[in-house]
Design an enzyme around this catalytic site. Sequence first.
Site, short mmCIF file in Angstrom:
data_model
loop_
_atom_site.label_atom_id
_atom_site.label_comp_id
_atom_site.label_asym_id
_atom_site.label_seq_id
_atom_site.Cartn_x
_atom_site.Cartn_y
_atom_site.Cartn_z
CG ASP A 18 -2.32 0.76 0.81
OD1 ASP A 18 -2.46 1.37 0.31
OD2 ASP A 18 -2.94 0.80 1.69
CG HIS A 211 -6.29 -0.73 5.29
ND1 HIS A 211 -5.46 -1.56 4.91
CD2 HIS A 211 -6.33 0.31 4.64
CE1 HIS A 211 -4.64 -0.98 4.09
NE2 HIS A 211 -5.37 0.31 3.90
CG HIS A 213 -4.82 5.16 3.89
ND1 HIS A 213 -4.03 5.04 3.02
CD2 HIS A 213 -5.58 3.62 3.71
CE1 HIS A 213 -3.82 4.18 2.19
NE2 HIS A 213 -4.72 3.07 2.58
CB CYS A 244 1.64 11.86 -4.39
SG CYS A 244 2.26 12.84 -5.40
CG ASN A 253 -1.37 2.34 4.56
OD1 ASN A 253 -0.64 2.50 3.51
ND2 ASN A 253 -2.53 1.78 4.73
#
Length: 306
Positions: A18, A211, A213, A244, A253
Amino acid sequence: MSRALPARVRITEVGPRDGLQNEPQRVPTATKAAFVRALVAAGLTEIEITSFVRPDRVPQLADAEELCAALGPPPAGVRYVALVPNERGLERALATGVIGKVAVFTAASETFAQRNVNASIDESIARFRPVVEGARAAGLALRGYVSAAMGCPYEGHVDAAHVVAVVEALDALGCEDISIGDTIGAGTPGDVARVLDAVLAVVPAERIALHFHDTRGMAVANVLEGLRRGIASYDASAGGLGGCPYAPGAAGNLATEDLVYLLDGLGVAHGVGLDPLRQASASIENAVGHALVGRVYRAPAWPLGE
Ligand code: HMG
Ligand code: MG
């Protein structure tokens, strides 16, 4: 409902997959292999190393076969996980001989599923059936992801009922663990509570992973809410890899170091060493060409002199 925190948590390290899939700079295969080995040395036993998706869709992971060949079979007690979207992906994963667990992935939002896997939610799940059968016949473990569970970049708010429907479908397919993804880091502990209240009514906490981010800095708070509700499986990426730096809004994450620091502070066991984990993150930092953003990774060791 709040209850005693789990005594032990499983951390699935997703940095090599990821994290690196979102890095604009291509990382050489040998550097990725060294990163995975450093993660193993830090005590991580479940590591998502790559994806067997269309190489033109995710060029950063186009070296999936080469990476597997460079790594060879995992050491005892360690499992390499890979994303697999369809039968073609499973064939590729099986051919490497080193993948112990495959992860299928769909979404709680129709638009996100279309953009990500070029299929409706139902179509994506239909594609998983042969993947599940093939994986099971080969003795592989199986994970299912539900993306956009706490917000969709195209549709906005996502109802918990949509998450539940996908969780039920993945459960019926036989996924051993189902990872609920806050793909864009929109959720707060209120969303975690809202989604888990609905999900835990249909699947036990032991089968659910979270999970997060960390786009809006909520990931650690969200983990705490998950722990309070009995969830004992979390995904994280070393150093907070991913996102990015040139695209506002894209973030990595939850950083594995931040998760480890939180769990250490709460006395929840996890088996990962913070110092060797930092070294693993440092090993990849140069290759991605920018500073990693994980808070604990960047901070001085604490207690001082550690
Ligand atoms: P498609 O274009 O619908 O597939 O892709 P298709 O079956 O129509 O095939 C078209 C061409 O692709 C064919 O080649 C296939 O062989 C090839 P051609 O005959 O034209 O030469 N192809 C493949 N090649 C290699 N490996 C494969 C494969 N499949 C087809 N597995 C597909 C559908 C899902 C494959 C595509 O849309 C894709 O690769 N998408 C990328 C999805 C992705 O990796 N997204 C990021 C990961 S998900 C994520 O990050 C979220 C998560 O972290 C949780 C969270 O945060 O919420 C997990
Ligand atoms: Mg993700």
